[in-house]
Scaffold this active site. Structure first.
Site, mmCIF file in Angstrom:
data_model
loop_
_atom_site.group_PDB
_atom_site.id
_atom_site.type_symbol
_atom_site.label_atom_id
_atom_site.label_comp_id
_atom_site.label_asym_id
_atom_site.label_seq_id
_atom_site.Cartn_x
_atom_site.Cartn_y
_atom_site.Cartn_z
ATOM 1 N N ARG A 192 -2.459 17.737 -7.910
ATOM 2 C CA ARG A 192 -3.819 17.186 -7.895
ATOM 3 C C ARG A 192 -4.658 17.980 -6.900
ATOM 4 N NH1 ARG A 192 -6.451 12.195 -4.964
ATOM 5 N NH2 ARG A 192 -8.504 12.429 -5.891
ATOM 6 N N HIS B 243 -14.631 15.642 -4.780
ATOM 7 C CA HIS B 243 -13.953 15.118 -3.590
ATOM 8 C C HIS B 243 -14.859 15.405 -2.378
ATOM 9 C CE1 HIS B 243 -9.773 13.830 -2.023
ATOM 10 N NE2 HIS B 243 -10.572 13.818 -0.976
ATOM 11 N N GLU C 290 -12.654 8.236 -4.496
ATOM 12 C CA GLU C 290 -13.010 7.190 -3.526
ATOM 13 C C GLU C 290 -14.512 6.957 -3.370
ATOM 14 O OE1 GLU C 290 -11.011 8.076 0.138
ATOM 15 O OE2 GLU C 290 -9.040 7.787 -0.715
ATOM 16 N N ASN D 65 -5.611 5.370 -4.480
ATOM 17 C CA ASN D 65 -5.251 5.974 -3.193
ATOM 18 C C ASN D 65 -4.929 4.836 -2.229
ATOM 19 O OD1 ASN D 65 -5.900 8.434 -4.273
ATOM 20 N ND2 ASN D 65 -7.686 8.812 -2.972
ATOM 21 N N TYR E 152 -2.787 3.830 1.485
ATOM 22 C CA TYR E 152 -2.057 4.306 2.659
ATOM 23 C C TYR E 152 -1.504 3.190 3.527
ATOM 24 C CZ TYR E 152 -4.060 8.978 1.898
ATOM 25 O OH TYR E 152 -4.402 10.198 1.368
ATOM 26 N N GLU F 197 -2.864 9.179 -4.226
ATOM 27 C CA GLU F 197 -2.641 9.590 -2.831
ATOM 28 C C GLU F 197 -1.857 8.523 -2.101
ATOM 29 O OE1 GLU F 197 -6.099 10.616 -0.426
ATOM 30 O OE2 GLU F 197 -7.026 11.624 -2.131
HETATM 31 C C1 GBE Z 1 -8.038 9.810 1.765
HETATM 32 O O1 GBE Z 1 -8.818 8.652 1.894
HETATM 33 C C2 GBE Z 1 -8.902 10.969 1.349
HETATM 34 O O2 GBE Z 1 -9.042 11.009 -0.054
HETATM 35 C C3 GBE Z 1 -8.369 12.297 1.832
HETATM 36 O O3 GBE Z 1 -9.314 13.287 1.641
HETATM 37 C C4 GBE Z 1 -7.948 12.169 3.290
HETATM 38 O O4 GBE Z 1 -7.494 13.377 3.815
HETATM 39 C C5 GBE Z 1 -6.853 11.137 3.373
HETATM 40 O O5 GBE Z 1 -7.393 9.914 2.973
HETATM 41 C C6 GBE Z 1 -6.300 10.900 4.761
HETATM 42 O O6 GBE Z 1 -7.244 10.296 5.585
HETATM 43 O O7 GBE Z 1 -12.622 6.516 12.048
HETATM 44 O O8 GBE Z 1 -11.018 7.510 10.631
HETATM 45 O O9 GBE Z 1 -10.555 5.364 11.643
HETATM 46 C C7 GBE Z 1 -11.931 5.900 8.433
HETATM 47 C C8 GBE Z 1 -8.132 7.479 2.269
HETATM 48 C C9 GBE Z 1 -10.688 5.304 7.879
HETATM 49 C C10 GBE Z 1 -9.115 6.408 2.679
HETATM 50 C C11 GBE Z 1 -9.072 5.648 6.267
HETATM 51 C C12 GBE Z 1 -11.246 6.381 5.746
HETATM 52 C C13 GBE Z 1 -8.661 5.638 4.839
HETATM 53 C C14 GBE Z 1 -10.863 6.366 4.281
HETATM 54 C C15 GBE Z 1 -12.308 5.374 9.769
HETATM 55 N N1 GBE Z 1 -10.473 5.390 6.451
HETATM 56 N N2 GBE Z 1 -9.440 6.564 4.075
HETATM 57 S S1 GBE Z 1 -11.580 6.232 11.090
#
Ligand code: GBE
Length: 497
Positions: free
Chosen positions: A99, A145, A191, A332, A334, A401
């Site tokens: 991907r 993206h 997203e 996605n 996590y 993801e």
């Molecule tokens: C994905 O999003 C993205 O698609 C990818 O591009 C990215 O590298 C990957 O996550 C890892 O982060 O200030 O950072 O704490 C933001 C996952 C937190 C969704 C975390 C942002 C989860 C969106 C606030 N979220 N992410 S802070």
């Protein structure tokens, strides 16, 4: 002397036992597919070479101080130049699919179809696709993206303007035309929740415009949903038959676990899920926003003195057009967050978090990572999968993801191995025990890369990249071996049933 030693032996044994006890020893279905994921701005570099146009991440990294380590994606992993090496690594890893995303301004420097098509950009993606084909690796391609051509931001305000719908559809059509014969899975947007909520409310993603909280993000989502639907319809009408692929949008969400068994907390969890995942999933499955969003945003808007809801309304035609624009759900996921009921936040200046009015927090006992938001909660992926199955008519789900961050330089990455083992165990439980139709899984990420506002301080890769070496050498971490083994055996433990 003797007792501590004995203790150590039992302690080690118990850890070993625990490790194997948690992991599911059933095999993934033989047709289940494994892959890895990346995104153009995070890996490519080559930001101004061979005719590429500027995008909103080039602009943000060059002209603001928002990135933690003041870094940029100017070079990143230099995958623009090192793609052959990367594709060889993917071949060695043995993935079923890769991907990756297209850099829109590399193909169309201004973003517009009637600007010039940049041949070097087209050639770059053609080469990637032929390298994949050569190795029998399927391509899953994301059109967007997050790296919007800067000119589209400047000319009409990017995703806040309905003009975006047609401009995006033209770009999508060009991509289907150029690459579609070799693409199995298309993703329109990665997203949209993050694009809108972080791009236009809390300022954590480009273009980091925060001037109209509680308003702009809803406009953004409205435009994106219509642009997504338009691209889907074009594919459906003119390309599906000959190209035989699938197309969808990728949505991100945590699992929001009710903070207690109190029915109020269950309501809070459900509302939070509806405002995040349902915001986009409900329109594409049922045609309109979730009722809880429609009702709450309207009620608060009126109390705030607006003449109508801050949540825009779809026309009947738009509802029909958006309904059903997914061939599978891209998820996605996590981590997990606790959701607790709260009294509604007082009326005042609008904000989406006030529209939701749910307390969210983490359990302090959950294992952390290098990302403050990412706690290791493996059972959450099972619960969110089951929730999606039950809420959206049992769709095919691809996990697009899932992954774990550390601070980098850790080659024996046992915590990442643990993360994949435990999360995938719960994917197995979702498939076999809950009957969820999950057909594929992509690990985030193939390589350590540019982690947006966190720059190079958080590393998600299976392969480490040395960013202080101009050659950007790649080195496999231990998780590479573990993932290879999963793909070869469809099994998470030493011996499956
Ligand atoms: C994905 O999003 C993205 O698609 C990818 O591009 C990215 O590298 C990957 O996550 C890892 O982060 O200030 O950072 O704490 C933001 C996952 C937190 C969704 C975390 C942002 C989860 C969106 C606030 N979220 N992410 S802070």
């Amino acid at each position: 002397m003797f007792l501590p030693k004995l203790f150590l032996v039992f302690y080690t044994l118990s850890l070993f036992w625990k490790k194997n006890e948690c992991a599911d020893n059933r095999k993934f279905p033989s047709e289940f597919k494994f892959g890895v994921a990346t995104a153009s701005y995070q890996i490519e570099g080559g930001w101004n070479v061979d005719g590429k146009g500027e995008n909103i991440w080039d602009r943000l990294t060059h002209e603001t101080n928002l990135v933690k380590d003041n870094s940029t994606g100017n070079v990143a992993c230099d995958s623009y130049h090192k793609y052959k090496e990367d594709l060889a690594l993917l071949g060695d890893l043995g993935v079923d699919f890769y991907r990756f995303s297209l850099s829109w301004s590399r193909i169309l420097p201004t973003g517009y179809i009637d600007g010039q098509i940049n041949d070097a950009g087209v050639k770059y993606y053609e080469e990637i696709l032929s390298e994949l084909e050569k190795r029998g690796i399927e391509a899953m391609v994301t059109l967007y993206h997050w790296d919007l051509p800067q000119k589209l931001q400047d000319d009409f305000g990017g995703v806040l303007n309905d003009t975006f719908i047609e401009v995006f559809a033209n770009y999508a059509q060009l991509a289907f035309e150029l690459f579609g014969s070799r693409v199995k899975h298309w993703v329109t947007f990665n997203e949209p929740f993050i694009i809108c909520q972080q791009g236009y409310e809390n300022g954590l993603k480009a273009p980091a415009i925060t001037k109209a909280p509680g308003i702009d993000l809803y406009t953004c989502a409205h435009v994106i949903l219509k642009a997504h639907a338009k691209a889907y319809r074009i594919y459906d009408k003119s390309y599906r038959k000959t190209q035989n692929g699938k197309i969808t949008i990728v949505l991100n969400t945590d699992w929001f676990e009710p903070a207690s068994s109190d029915s109020k907390d269950l309501e809070a969890s459900e509302r939070k899920l509806q405002f995040q995942f349902g915001w986009f999933a409900h329109p594409i499955v049922y045609g309109n926003y979730p009722q809880v969003m429609i009702d709450r945003i309207e009620e608060r808007s009126i109390k705030e003195g607006f003449k109508e809801s801050r949540l825009p309304k779809f026309t009947d035609n738009e509802i029909e057009d958006i309904k059903g624009t997914y061939d599978f759900i891209g998820l996605n996921h996590y981590t997990t967050t606790l959701a607790e009921w709260s009294t509604d936040i007082a009326i005042g200046k609008p904000k989406s978090t006030k529209d939701i009015s749910v307390n969210i927090f983490k359990n302090s006992s959950w294992e952390g990572s290098a990302s403050n938001w990412l706690k290791v909660v493996p059972w959450g992926i099972r619960k969110i999968s089951k929730w999606i199955k039950d809420t959206y008519k049992n769709p095919e789900i691809i996990i697009t993801e899932n992954g774990y961050s550390d601070v980098g330089g850790i080659f024996d990455d046992s915590r990442r191995v643990n993360y994949y083992r435990e999360y995938l165990s719960n994917v197995l439980k979702a498939i076999y025990d809950d009957g969820v139709n999950i057909t594929a899984y992509a690990a985030w990420s193939f390589l350590d890369n540019f982690e947006w506002l966190n720059g190079y301080t958080e590393k998600f890769g299976l392969y480490s990249v040395n960013f202080s070496d101009p050659e950007r050498p790649r080195t496999p971490k231990s998780s590479v071996n573990y993932y290879k083994n999963i793909m070869a055996t469809k099994c998470l433990v030493d011996q499956c049933l």
